[in-house]
Design an enzyme around this catalytic site. Structure first.
Site, PDB file in Angstrom:
ATOM      1  N   SER A 132      91.985  30.111  91.204  1.00 47.58           N
ATOM      2  CA  SER A 132      91.559  31.494  91.401  1.00 47.58           C
ATOM      3  C   SER A 132      91.623  32.347  90.136  1.00 47.58           C
ATOM      4  O   SER A 132      91.110  33.461  90.120  1.00 47.58           O
ATOM      5  CB  SER A 132      92.418  32.149  92.489  1.00 47.58           C
ATOM      6  OG  SER A 132      93.776  32.260  92.081  1.00 47.58           O
ATOM      7  N   LYS A 155      95.340  38.947  85.106  1.00 51.71           N
ATOM      8  CA  LYS A 155      94.676  38.692  86.389  1.00 51.71           C
ATOM      9  C   LYS A 155      94.917  39.848  87.358  1.00 51.71           C
ATOM     10  O   LYS A 155      96.034  40.387  87.433  1.00 51.71           O
ATOM     11  CB  LYS A 155      95.195  37.372  86.962  1.00 51.71           C
ATOM     12  CG  LYS A 155      94.508  36.893  88.241  1.00 51.71           C
ATOM     13  CD  LYS A 155      95.078  35.542  88.630  1.00 51.71           C
ATOM     14  CE  LYS A 155      94.511  35.014  89.936  1.00 51.71           C
ATOM     15  NZ  LYS A 155      95.086  33.691  90.286  1.00 51.71           N
ATOM     16  N   SER A 207      95.397  26.967  90.356  1.00 55.08           N
ATOM     17  CA  SER A 207      94.666  28.190  90.027  1.00 55.08           C
ATOM     18  C   SER A 207      94.778  28.636  88.584  1.00 55.08           C
ATOM     19  O   SER A 207      94.075  29.555  88.177  1.00 55.08           O
ATOM     20  CB  SER A 207      95.112  29.326  90.959  1.00 55.08           C
ATOM     21  OG  SER A 207      94.631  29.097  92.264  1.00 55.08           O
TER      22      SER A 207
END
Length: 498
Positions: A164, A84, A188
């Site tokens: 996210s 990420k 997330s």
């Protein structure tokens, strides 16, 4: 955005559609195959926008990793992992999705990345995310960032990838890497994994280092694996977990960082007492039917199903938000102040000013109300009281009390709703389904495992237990995975219903 050489689109899409979730560790493909798939379905084709950067010479790194694994026994030798884009890697910028950090090349590996490399993993590239991990403004659209655009769900291109860690979930589902790393403050990892039909694990806070990860909350932040099987998640977690002197939260990690993959051996549901949070299942018939089938599968495998009544207090969410605002302001100021180079902002006030100066690109779809509230969250007494309340309501009087009162091993509920339509103008459409906030606020482990689909949209089953019960949660989740009767469809790479 990255660009790689394209291949025949039809062949790559068929390869991606052939990705299957299995109950055992999956065999990795070559990094070159993953790069071809990224070129065909992320850059071109359906354009999922899950990957924002490719590491320099990842194929060469793969060969080195494989050789190192063969010679030194690296457990992840040659396995391609996406990271990420709020986690620092030495060879790519770390942007958190914001134009303010688009040139943030620190030359540092986060300790968790260094651990993955040491285990033989190939860091293939960076994944898109909800900008600032969905902690900037109201009415955000999960998976959108100014750097990477809008990530799309490979199972339904017009449906949300949730956030996210949206790019990480979408990339794993579409077969763009063997696995990916996400981060979670509240939902997330688990939400994007659930809607993408993959496994996501949020460990106990403090099991994995947060150093050199763009922060939100010192109380709740953690990184975790996103994979196609619980066994793969356990392999990754084994490599990632451990004490980091720079992160005080990990002081006890060394005592709890076991071989999580080995701990899955012989996993069974026989005699496991499963606490069912039916009040958190919602009322959507297509979802509750899948949930009931998952419970029936577990019961048939020998689990004892125990209904557990629970209704979260409104104060828990209010206290959490106060904690996040305060900790974000302090954490982001410290992170930006410590960056090498010349970033355009060195504190939260500077970020707010940057966004105003670049409003056309940054603020077109939604604002920065959360940033502005965090800037004003300076009352230490209010923060301390909120943190005490949040921890008590989610932990001591929440998960701990439910497990003890009903004498159950784990709590289960649907992870979240099926994916909703992407709506950049009005933002996300979350429903009050799932119990992930309990685990997030308490800092306890939370695993989501695919349990089927509601009207063609993947839905996940959550497993939650107490602090440092990571191995137990993974073991129970793996046991469910082996008896799951639902067929898991590969991603369609089309709009919903087409």
């Amino acid at each position: 955005m990255h660009r790689t050489a394209s291949i025949g689109l039809a062949a790559a899409c068929l390869a991606a559609a052939g990705v299957a979730q299995t109950a055992s560790a999956t065999a990795p493909e070559t990094p070159a195959t993953y790069l071809e798939r990224i070129a065909a379905i992320d850059d071109a084709g359906p354009a999922i926008h899950a990957v924002v950067a490719i590491a320099p010479d990842p194929a060469g790194g793969a060969q080195g990793g494989a050789q190192g694994g063969a010679q030194g026994g690296g457990p992840l030798a040659g396995r391609a992992v996406l990271v990420k884009d709020n986690i620092e890697t030495r060879d790519m910028p770390t942007t958190a999705g914001s134009l303010a950090l688009k040139d943030n090349a620190t030359g540092r590996d986060a300790p968790l990345v260094a651990r993955l490399r040491a285990a033989g993993a190939v860091i293939l590239g960076k994944t898109n995310l909800s900008e600032w991990a969905n902690f900037r403004g109201d009415r955000s659209s999960s998976g959108w960032s100014a750097v990477g655009g809008q990530t799309r769900n490979p199972h339904a291109l017009d449906r949300s990838p949730c956030g996210s860690s949206s790019g990480s979930g979408a990339a794993v589902a579409a077969g763009m890497a063997w696995a990916a790393i996400g981060t979670e403050t509240d939902g997330s990892i688990t939400c994007p994994a659930s809607v993408a039909g993959v496994v996501g694990f949020k460990p106990t806070v403090g099991l994995v280092s947060r150093t050199y990860i763009v922060p939100i909350s010192a109380s709740q932040d953690t990184a975790g694996p996103m994979t196609t099987s619980v066994a793969d998640a356990a392999m990754l977690l084994t490599a990632m977990a451990g004490t980091d002197p720079a992160d005080p939260a990990t002081a006890e990690a060394g005592r709890h960082a076991v071989d999580f993959a080995a701990a899955l051996s012989g996993a069974s549901l026989r005699g496991v007492r499963v606490g069912v949070l039916r009040g958190q299942a919602g009322t959507t018939p297509a979802l509750t039917a899948v949930f009931d089938k998952a419970l029936a599968d577990m019961k048939a495998a020998g689990a004892e199903i125990v209904d557990v009544a629970f209704k979260p207090e409104a104060r828990m969410g209010e206290a959490e938000y106060a904690v996040l605002l305060h900790e974000f302001r302090k954490g982001i100021d410290a992170y930006l102040a410590g960056l090498p180079g010349q970033p355009p902002a060195r504190d939260l006030a500077g970020l707010i000013a940057f966004n105003k100066a670049h409003a056309d690109a940054e603020l077109r779809w939604y604002g920065q109300e959360i940033f502005e509230q965090a800037l004003a969250a300076t009352d230490e007494a209010v923060y301390r009281k909120a943190r005490q309340d949040a921890r008590r309501l989610a932990g001591t009087e929440g998960i701990d009390a439910l497990l003890a009162r009903h004498e159950v091993d784990v709590l289960v509920a649907p992870t979240t709703s099926p994916a909703w339509p992407i709506d950049p103008l009005l933002g996300d459409h979350f429903l009050d389904i799932g119990a992930g906030s309990l685990a997030a606020i308490a800092g306890y482990p939370h695993l989501t495992v695919p349990m089927g689909a509601a009207e063609g949209l993947p839905v996940g089953l959550s497993f939650i237990a107490g602090r440092w019960d990571d191995a137990k949660v993974l073991r129970v989740g793996a046991a469910y995975e082996t008896v799951r009767s639902a067929r898991l469809a590969p991603p369609s790479l089309r709009r919903w219903g087409e």
